[in-house]
Design a protein around this motif. Structure first.
Motif, short mmCIF file in Angstrom:
data_model
loop_
_atom_site.label_atom_id
_atom_site.label_comp_id
_atom_site.label_asym_id
_atom_site.label_seq_id
_atom_site.Cartn_x
_atom_site.Cartn_y
_atom_site.Cartn_z
N THR A 72 0.98 -1.37 0.09
CA THR A 72 -0.04 0.05 -0.04
C THR A 72 0.81 1.39 -0.03
O THR A 72 0.47 2.26 -0.67
CB THR A 72 -1.13 0.20 1.45
OG1 THR A 72 -1.56 -1.13 1.40
CG2 THR A 72 -2.00 1.13 0.91
N GLY A 75 -0.70 4.87 -0.07
CA GLY A 75 -2.18 4.72 -0.97
C GLY A 75 -1.95 5.66 -2.31
O GLY A 75 -3.41 5.60 -2.86
N ALA A 101 0.46 2.12 6.72
CA ALA A 101 -1.19 1.90 6.64
C ALA A 101 -1.94 3.06 7.32
O ALA A 101 -3.20 3.38 6.51
CB ALA A 101 -1.49 0.46 7.21
N ARG A 105 -4.73 5.09 5.12
CA ARG A 105 -6.11 5.44 5.17
C ARG A 105 -6.63 6.67 5.33
O ARG A 105 -7.81 6.94 5.03
CB ARG A 105 -6.20 4.40 6.57
CG ARG A 105 -6.03 3.16 6.50
CD ARG A 105 -6.48 2.40 7.82
NE ARG A 105 -6.49 0.90 7.91
CZ ARG A 105 -5.72 0.14 8.60
NH1 ARG A 105 -5.12 0.74 9.71
NH2 ARG A 105 -5.66 -1.16 8.54
N ILE A 108 -6.88 7.88 1.89
CA ILE A 108 -7.84 7.33 1.31
C ILE A 108 -9.07 7.73 1.46
O ILE A 108 -10.08 8.19 0.78
CB ILE A 108 -7.90 5.60 1.39
CG1 ILE A 108 -6.66 5.01 0.78
CG2 ILE A 108 -9.23 4.84 1.12
CD1 ILE A 108 -6.50 3.64 1.32
N ALA A 109 -9.16 8.07 3.08
CA ALA A 109 -10.54 8.80 3.13
C ALA A 109 -10.64 10.19 2.63
O ALA A 109 -11.92 10.50 2.31
CB ALA A 109 -10.52 8.57 4.83
N ALA A 114 -13.10 5.53 1.04
CA ALA A 114 -12.62 4.85 2.01
C ALA A 114 -14.08 3.75 2.17
O ALA A 114 -13.85 2.50 2.62
CB ALA A 114 -12.98 5.47 3.37
N GLU A 118 -10.18 -1.34 1.46
CA GLU A 118 -9.99 -1.96 2.71
C GLU A 118 -8.35 -2.27 2.88
O GLU A 118 -7.73 -2.89 2.06
CB GLU A 118 -10.51 -3.45 3.25
CG GLU A 118 -10.19 -4.15 4.47
CD GLU A 118 -11.22 -5.14 4.63
OE1 GLU A 118 -11.05 -5.65 5.87
OE2 GLU A 118 -11.52 -5.76 3.83
N VAL A 119 -7.88 -1.71 4.10
CA VAL A 119 -6.20 -1.92 4.19
C VAL A 119 -5.93 -2.64 5.17
O VAL A 119 -6.36 -2.49 6.18
CB VAL A 119 -5.40 -0.45 4.38
CG1 VAL A 119 -3.95 -0.78 4.58
CG2 VAL A 119 -5.79 0.45 3.45
#
Length: 224
Positions: A72, A75, A101, A105, A108-109, A114, A118-119
């Motif tokens: 990841t 991201g 991670a 996240r 991604i949000a 999101a 899923e991470v």
């Protein structure tokens, strides 16, 4: 990550800039992703903007509804791939480093995706063993000594016709060095051998140059 062994041609980066100016446009979300990665101390080893768009287009061409990413980081590629999914699509991304991670996240949000990403944190080989398929598209960009393990798991989880993309397979030409004791080169050469011996794969590799130096991708389709 590929360490530069020779000074790159400055035109490589200039051409990448030309591509971005003419074809990619401004992406404030991904600019914020890179800024957050830098602020978080993540290594600068994301795919380039042009490469990210390539992944996005490949996933769309494949009609992917379920994507699995191995590696990841922050991201950046995750966001490009998730943007290719339909509203009901799903992307699972595997990351060994909890800090990476967490940064991913957040990115991604911020990107507003999101709900479809899923991470999962942990050694990818262990996490892969817990997953069920089928997946339509795979992007493998993690520790190179484990490339063959990741390929085998991708084959287990793939539907017929699935696409597999593996990054960093040229390594500034060092993939040619059969005597190398660099575990990343050894792992990459093992990947080529495994693909060549796998009757279920139709594959090629493409060299790339640009802001990410001289490297390349394996592109494969699962044919059975």
């Amino acid at each position: 990550m590929v360490e530069r062994t020779e000074a790159p041609d400055p035109r490589w980066a200039e051409v990448d800039g030309y591509i971005a100016d003419r074809l990619l446009g401004t992406d404030e979300t991904q600019a914020a992703t890179l800024a957050a990665n830098a602020a978080g101390g993540l290594p600068d080893i994301d795919v380039s903007p042009a490469q990210g768009r390539m992944l996005h287009l490949l996933a769309r061409m494949a009609g992917a509804r379920r994507i699995l990413e191995v590696g990841t980081l922050g991201g950046y590629s995750t966001i490009e791939l998730a943007r290719a999914l339909p509203a009901v699509g799903r992307l699972v991304s595997l990351e060994i480093d909890p800090h990476h991670a967490a940064v991913a996240r957040g990115n991604i949000a911020r990107a507003g995706i999101a709900d479809r990403v899923e991470v999962l944190v942990g050694p990818a080989a262990e996490t892969l063993a817990t997953l069920d398929g089928p997946f339509d598209f795979f992007f493998i960009d993690a520790d190179k000594p484990s490339n063959v393990t990741y390929l085998r798991e991708a084959l287990r989880l793939a539907r017929p016709g699935a696409t597999i993309v593996v990054d960093n397979v040229i390594r500034e030409g060092r993939v040619l060095d059969a005597s190398s004791d660099d575990s990343r080169v050894v792992g990459t050469r093992a990947l080529f051998n495994a693909i060549a011996a796998e009757p279920r794969l139709t594959a090629t590799a493409v060299q790339t140059v640009g802001v990410k130096k001289w490297d390349g991708f394996v592109l494969a389709i699962v044919t059975g």
